[in-house]
Design a protein around this motif. Structure first.
Motif, PDB file in Angstrom:
ATOM      1  N   VAL A   1       0.843  -1.206   0.000  1.00 24.32           N
ATOM      2  CA  VAL A   1       0.000   0.000   0.000  1.00 24.32           C
ATOM      3  C   VAL A   1       0.876   1.253   0.000  1.00 24.32           C
ATOM      4  CG1 VAL A   1      -1.876   1.227   1.156  1.00 24.32           C
ATOM      5  CG2 VAL A   1      -1.767  -1.262   1.278  1.00 24.32           C
ATOM      6  N   LEU A   2       1.912   1.242   0.840  1.00 26.92           N
ATOM      7  CA  LEU A   2       2.835   2.381   0.879  1.00 26.92           C
ATOM      8  C   LEU A   2       3.507   2.579  -0.474  1.00 26.92           C
ATOM      9  CD1 LEU A   2       4.558   1.855   4.349  1.00 26.92           C
ATOM     10  CD2 LEU A   2       2.990   3.705   3.732  1.00 26.92           C
ATOM     11  N   ALA A   3       3.988   1.489  -1.071  1.00 34.09           N
ATOM     12  CA  ALA A   3       4.651   1.589  -2.369  1.00 34.09           C
ATOM     13  C   ALA A   3       3.690   2.150  -3.415  1.00 34.09           C
ATOM     14  CB  ALA A   3       5.165   0.218  -2.794  1.00 34.09           C
ATOM     15  N   PHE A   4       2.464   1.675  -3.417  1.00 31.18           N
ATOM     16  CA  PHE A   4       1.449   2.140  -4.371  1.00 31.18           C
ATOM     17  C   PHE A   4       1.178   3.629  -4.206  1.00 31.18           C
ATOM     18  CE2 PHE A   4      -3.202   2.935  -4.824  1.00 31.18           C
ATOM     19  CZ  PHE A   4      -3.283   2.851  -6.205  1.00 31.18           C
ATOM     20  N   GLU A   5       1.006   4.073  -2.961  1.00 28.18           N
ATOM     21  CA  GLU A   5       0.695   5.486  -2.725  1.00 28.18           C
ATOM     22  C   GLU A   5       1.893   6.385  -3.030  1.00 28.18           C
ATOM     23  OE1 GLU A   5      -2.053   6.980  -2.204  1.00 28.18           O
ATOM     24  OE2 GLU A   5      -3.354   5.239  -1.893  1.00 28.18           O
ATOM     25  N   VAL A   6       3.104   5.917  -2.738  1.00 30.59           N
ATOM     26  CA  VAL A   6       4.297   6.692  -3.099  1.00 30.59           C
ATOM     27  C   VAL A   6       4.395   6.808  -4.618  1.00 30.59           C
ATOM     28  CG1 VAL A   6       6.825   6.694  -3.079  1.00 30.59           C
ATOM     29  CG2 VAL A   6       5.564   6.168  -0.981  1.00 30.59           C
ATOM     30  N   LEU A   7       4.123   5.716  -5.315  1.00 30.55           N
ATOM     31  CA  LEU A   7       4.130   5.743  -6.773  1.00 30.55           C
ATOM     32  C   LEU A   7       3.177   6.797  -7.323  1.00 30.55           C
ATOM     33  CD1 LEU A   7       4.161   2.097  -8.216  1.00 30.55           C
ATOM     34  CD2 LEU A   7       5.649   3.979  -8.822  1.00 30.55           C
ATOM     35  N   ARG A   8       2.015   6.895  -6.715  1.00 35.07           N
ATOM     36  CA  ARG A   8       1.021   7.854  -7.223  1.00 35.07           C
ATOM     37  C   ARG A   8       1.468   9.295  -7.020  1.00 35.07           C
ATOM     38  NH1 ARG A   8      -5.174   6.259  -6.620  1.00 35.07           N
ATOM     39  NH2 ARG A   8      -4.936   6.443  -4.367  1.00 35.07           N
ATOM     40  N   GLU A   9       2.403   9.516  -6.105  1.00 30.05           N
ATOM     41  CA  GLU A   9       2.943  10.867  -5.897  1.00 30.05           C
ATOM     42  C   GLU A   9       4.196  11.113  -6.733  1.00 30.05           C
ATOM     43  OE1 GLU A   9       1.277  13.060  -4.148  1.00 30.05           O
ATOM     44  OE2 GLU A   9      -0.225  11.502  -3.715  1.00 30.05           O
ATOM     45  N   LEU A  10       4.681  10.082  -7.415  1.00 25.53           N
ATOM     46  CA  LEU A  10       5.911  10.199  -8.198  1.00 25.53           C
ATOM     47  C   LEU A  10       5.641  10.014  -9.689  1.00 25.53           C
ATOM     48  CD1 LEU A  10       8.391   8.138  -5.972  1.00 25.53           C
ATOM     49  CD2 LEU A  10       8.394  10.618  -6.282  1.00 25.53           C
ATOM     50  N   ARG A  11       4.503  10.458 -10.156  1.00 26.70           N
ATOM     51  CA  ARG A  11       4.110  10.219 -11.543  1.00 26.70           C
ATOM     52  C   ARG A  11       5.070  10.845 -12.543  1.00 26.70           C
ATOM     53  NH1 ARG A  11      -1.276   8.444 -12.603  1.00 26.70           N
ATOM     54  NH2 ARG A  11      -2.391   7.981 -10.675  1.00 26.70           N
ATOM     55  N   SER A  12       5.804  11.881 -12.144  1.00 24.74           N
ATOM     56  CA  SER A  12       6.728  12.525 -13.077  1.00 24.74           C
ATOM     57  C   SER A  12       8.045  11.757 -13.206  1.00 24.74           C
ATOM     58  CB  SER A  12       7.020  13.966 -12.636  1.00 24.74           C
ATOM     59  OG  SER A  12       7.620  13.986 -11.360  1.00 24.74           O
ATOM     60  N   PHE A  13       8.248  10.727 -12.368  1.00 25.75           N
ATOM     61  CA  PHE A  13       9.455   9.912 -12.441  1.00 25.75           C
ATOM     62  C   PHE A  13       9.128   8.582 -13.129  1.00 25.75           C
ATOM     63  CE2 PHE A  13      10.289  12.781  -8.945  1.00 25.75           C
ATOM     64  CZ  PHE A  13      11.632  13.102  -9.105  1.00 25.75           C
ATOM     65  N   PRO A  14      10.004   8.108 -14.008  1.00 21.41           N
ATOM     66  CA  PRO A  14       9.715   6.861 -14.746  1.00 21.41           C
ATOM     67  C   PRO A  14       9.995   5.612 -13.917  1.00 21.41           C
ATOM     68  CG  PRO A  14      11.819   7.749 -15.456  1.00 21.41           C
ATOM     69  CD  PRO A  14      11.260   8.737 -14.459  1.00 21.41           C
ATOM     70  N   ILE A  15       9.172   5.344 -12.913  1.00 19.09           N
ATOM     71  CA  ILE A  15       9.303   4.108 -12.131  1.00 19.09           C
ATOM     72  C   ILE A  15       8.960   2.933 -13.050  1.00 19.09           C
ATOM     73  CG2 ILE A  15       8.645   2.907 -10.024  1.00 19.09           C
ATOM     74  CD1 ILE A  15       9.904   5.702  -9.593  1.00 19.09           C
ATOM     75  N   ARG A  16       9.784   1.877 -13.023  1.00 19.94           N
ATOM     76  CA  ARG A  16       9.661   0.821 -14.028  1.00 19.94           C
ATOM     77  C   ARG A  16       8.614  -0.241 -13.702  1.00 19.94           C
ATOM     78  NH1 ARG A  16      14.060   1.220 -17.489  1.00 19.94           N
ATOM     79  NH2 ARG A  16      14.809   3.368 -17.366  1.00 19.94           N
ATOM     80  N   HIS A  17       8.427  -0.565 -12.402  1.00 20.55           N
ATOM     81  CA  HIS A  17       7.551  -1.695 -12.088  1.00 20.55           C
ATOM     82  C   HIS A  17       7.194  -1.672 -10.608  1.00 20.55           C
ATOM     83  CE1 HIS A  17       6.295  -5.578 -14.070  1.00 20.55           C
ATOM     84  NE2 HIS A  17       5.899  -5.803 -12.816  1.00 20.55           N
ATOM     85  N   LEU A  18       5.985  -2.116 -10.293  1.00 21.20           N
ATOM     86  CA  LEU A  18       5.557  -2.317  -8.905  1.00 21.20           C
ATOM     87  C   LEU A  18       5.276  -3.792  -8.693  1.00 21.20           C
ATOM     88  CD1 LEU A  18       4.475  -1.590  -6.075  1.00 21.20           C
ATOM     89  CD2 LEU A  18       2.266  -1.070  -7.153  1.00 21.20           C
ATOM     90  N   PHE A  19       5.979  -4.384  -7.725  1.00 19.66           N
ATOM     91  CA  PHE A  19       5.687  -5.742  -7.283  1.00 19.66           C
ATOM     92  C   PHE A  19       4.860  -5.621  -5.999  1.00 19.66           C
ATOM     93  CE2 PHE A  19       9.691  -5.903  -9.613  1.00 19.66           C
ATOM     94  CZ  PHE A  19       9.475  -6.944 -10.508  1.00 19.66           C
ATOM     95  N   ALA A  20       3.557  -5.866  -6.102  1.00 22.86           N
ATOM     96  CA  ALA A  20       2.646  -5.749  -4.962  1.00 22.86           C
ATOM     97  C   ALA A  20       2.407  -7.140  -4.395  1.00 22.86           C
ATOM     98  CB  ALA A  20       1.334  -5.101  -5.385  1.00 22.86           C
ATOM     99  N   SER A  21       2.892  -7.369  -3.200  1.00 24.26           N
ATOM    100  CA  SER A  21       2.929  -8.704  -2.617  1.00 24.26           C
ATOM    101  C   SER A  21       1.976  -8.814  -1.432  1.00 24.26           C
ATOM    102  CB  SER A  21       4.375  -8.995  -2.171  1.00 24.26           C
ATOM    103  OG  SER A  21       4.468 -10.207  -1.464  1.00 24.26           O
ATOM    104  N   GLY A  22       1.172  -9.882  -1.420  1.00 26.38           N
ATOM    105  CA  GLY A  22       0.313 -10.172  -0.274  1.00 26.38           C
ATOM    106  C   GLY A  22      -0.615  -9.036   0.096  1.00 26.38           C
ATOM    107  N   CYS A  23      -1.261  -8.432  -0.897  1.00 25.19           N
ATOM    108  CA  CYS A  23      -2.066  -7.242  -0.613  1.00 25.19           C
ATOM    109  C   CYS A  23      -3.329  -7.202  -1.461  1.00 25.19           C
ATOM    110  CB  CYS A  23      -1.235  -5.983  -0.863  1.00 25.19           C
ATOM    111  SG  CYS A  23      -2.041  -4.460  -0.331  1.00 25.19           S
ATOM    112  N   ARG A  24      -4.440  -6.889  -0.826  1.00 21.63           N
ATOM    113  CA  ARG A  24      -5.691  -6.642  -1.533  1.00 21.63           C
ATOM    114  C   ARG A  24      -5.545  -5.445  -2.462  1.00 21.63           C
ATOM    115  NH1 ARG A  24     -10.601  -7.912   1.777  1.00 21.63           N
ATOM    116  NH2 ARG A  24      -9.976  -9.559   3.217  1.00 21.63           N
ATOM    117  N   ALA A  25      -6.389  -5.365  -3.461  1.00 23.62           N
ATOM    118  CA  ALA A  25      -6.453  -4.150  -4.260  1.00 23.62           C
ATOM    119  C   ALA A  25      -6.783  -2.986  -3.325  1.00 23.62           C
ATOM    120  CB  ALA A  25      -7.521  -4.280  -5.342  1.00 23.62           C
TER     121      ALA A  25
END
Length: 262
Positions: free
Chosen positions: A98-122
Motif C-alpha cells: 500500500v505504501l509503495a502504491f501510494e508513493v508511486l502515485r505521488e511520483l508520476r513525473s518519475f519513470p518508475i519501471r515496475h511495482l511488485f505488490a505482494s500479499g495485498c488486496r487491491a
C-alpha cells in the motif's frame, strides 16, 4: 565542538555504485528494513536493494511510529526523490504494498519501471473489516489476532515485556491500514505484478482483480507456496523471481530498435 547530527536514513542499503537499478523495498506491518535481510546477497551487485526503515522501527527504534499513512507517504516521497538516479523498481508486502502504491502515485513525473505488490488486496478493498476489528481490540486480544496473521514471533506472544516494546509499533502500523481511505485516480503508467501465497486466507482471490484498475498495463500474477508471509517462507523463490523480472525489463530497455531508418 558539538557532534554533527547524522541525517535520518529512510532507506538502508549497501554502497553499490555500479548497480544498474534500485529496488526499493517496503516492509509489512511491525517490520522494518530487516525484513529484506539477505535480499542483496541473493540479488547480486547489479540490483541495489533500498529497504525502507520507518520511524520507530529497526535502526530507528525509539522514535515515534507514524499512524497517518498520508503523512508518512509524503515523508517517504521527500526521502526517496534524491535517490532516483537510475532505473527504479518497487516491491512492497502487505502494508508495504500500500505504501509503495501510494508513493508511486505521488511520483508520476518519475519513470518508475515496475511495482511488485505482494500479499495485498487491491487498494479499493482496503481496509478489510477484519483489520478494523483488530485495531479496535484491547492489548491481549490485539496481540492474539495479529499472531493469527502468522508474522508475529511466538516469543512476543508469550512475553509481556516484549509486548510492551513492540505493541506500539504494531498498533501504529495496523492503524495506518485501518484508517486508510482509498481515492480513485487515473491509472498508473507503471506495470504491476501481484505476488500471492497459495494459502493466504487474508488476501482471497476476489479482492485482487481490482488491481487492474490501477494501471494501464495488464496486471501479471505469480503465486508462491505459503500463507500471508510467503515472502519469508519462500524467500529464495520470491527474490529469484523479482530479480529475473527486473533483469528482463532492463534487457528490453537496452534492446536495439528494429524500426527502419527515416
Amino acid at each position: 565542538m558539538p557532534m554533527k547530527k547524522q541525517p535520518t536514513r529512510w532507506f538502508l542499503s549497501r554502497p553499490l555504485p555500479a548497480a544498474k537499478a534500485h529496488l526499493f523495498c517496503f516492509p509489512y506491518a511491525g517490520s522494518g528494513a530487516s525484513a529484506f535481510a539477505g535480499w542483496q546477497a541473493q540479488l547480486g551487485a547489479d540490483i541495489k536493494v533500498q529497504a525502507l526503515e520507518m520511524p520507530g522501527h529497526g535502526q530507528r527504534f525509539g522514535g515515534r511510529p507514524e499512524t497517518d499513512i498520508r503523512r508518512l507517504v509524503g515523508e517517504i516521497v521527500d526521502a526517496i526523490t534524491p535517490l532516483l538516479d537510475r532505473p527504479v523498481f518497487f516491491f512492497g508486502h502487505s502494508l508495504g504494498a500500500v505504501l509503495a502504491f501510494e508513493v508511486l502515485r505521488e511520483l508520476r513525473s518519475f519513470p518508475i519501471r515496475h511495482l511488485f505488490a505482494s500479499g495485498c488486496r487491491a487498494p479499493c478493498h482496503l481496509p478489510s473489516p477484519q483489520m478494523r476489528d483488530i485495531v479496535a481490540r484491547s492489548e491481549r486480544p490485539f496481540i492474539e489476532l495479529v499472531h493469527g496473521y502468522g508474522g508475529l514471533p511466538e516469543e512476543i506472544v508469550q512475553d509481556r515485556d516484549l509486548q510492551a516494546v513492540f505493541l506500539p509499533i504494531l498498533k501504529a502500523d495496523f492503524t495506518m491500514i485501518a484508517d486508510y481511505v482509498y481515492d480513485r485516480r487515473d491509472p498508473l503508467q507503471v506495470p504491476i505484478t501481484l505476488l500471492t501465497g497459495d494459502r493466504d486466507t487474508h488476501v482471497p482471490e476476489h479482492v485482487l482483480a481490482a488491481w487492474q484498475n490501477e494501471t494501464v498495463h495488464k496486471v501479471s500474477r505469480q503465486r508462491f507456496k505459503g500463507g500471508h508471509f510467503f515472502i519469508a517462507d519462500a524467500q529464495v523463490d520470491v527474490v529469484r523471481f523479482v530479480g529475473a523480472a527486473i533483469r528482463r525489463q532492463l534487457a528490453r530497455d537496452h534492446r536495439p530498435s528494429t524500426a527502419p531508418l527515416a
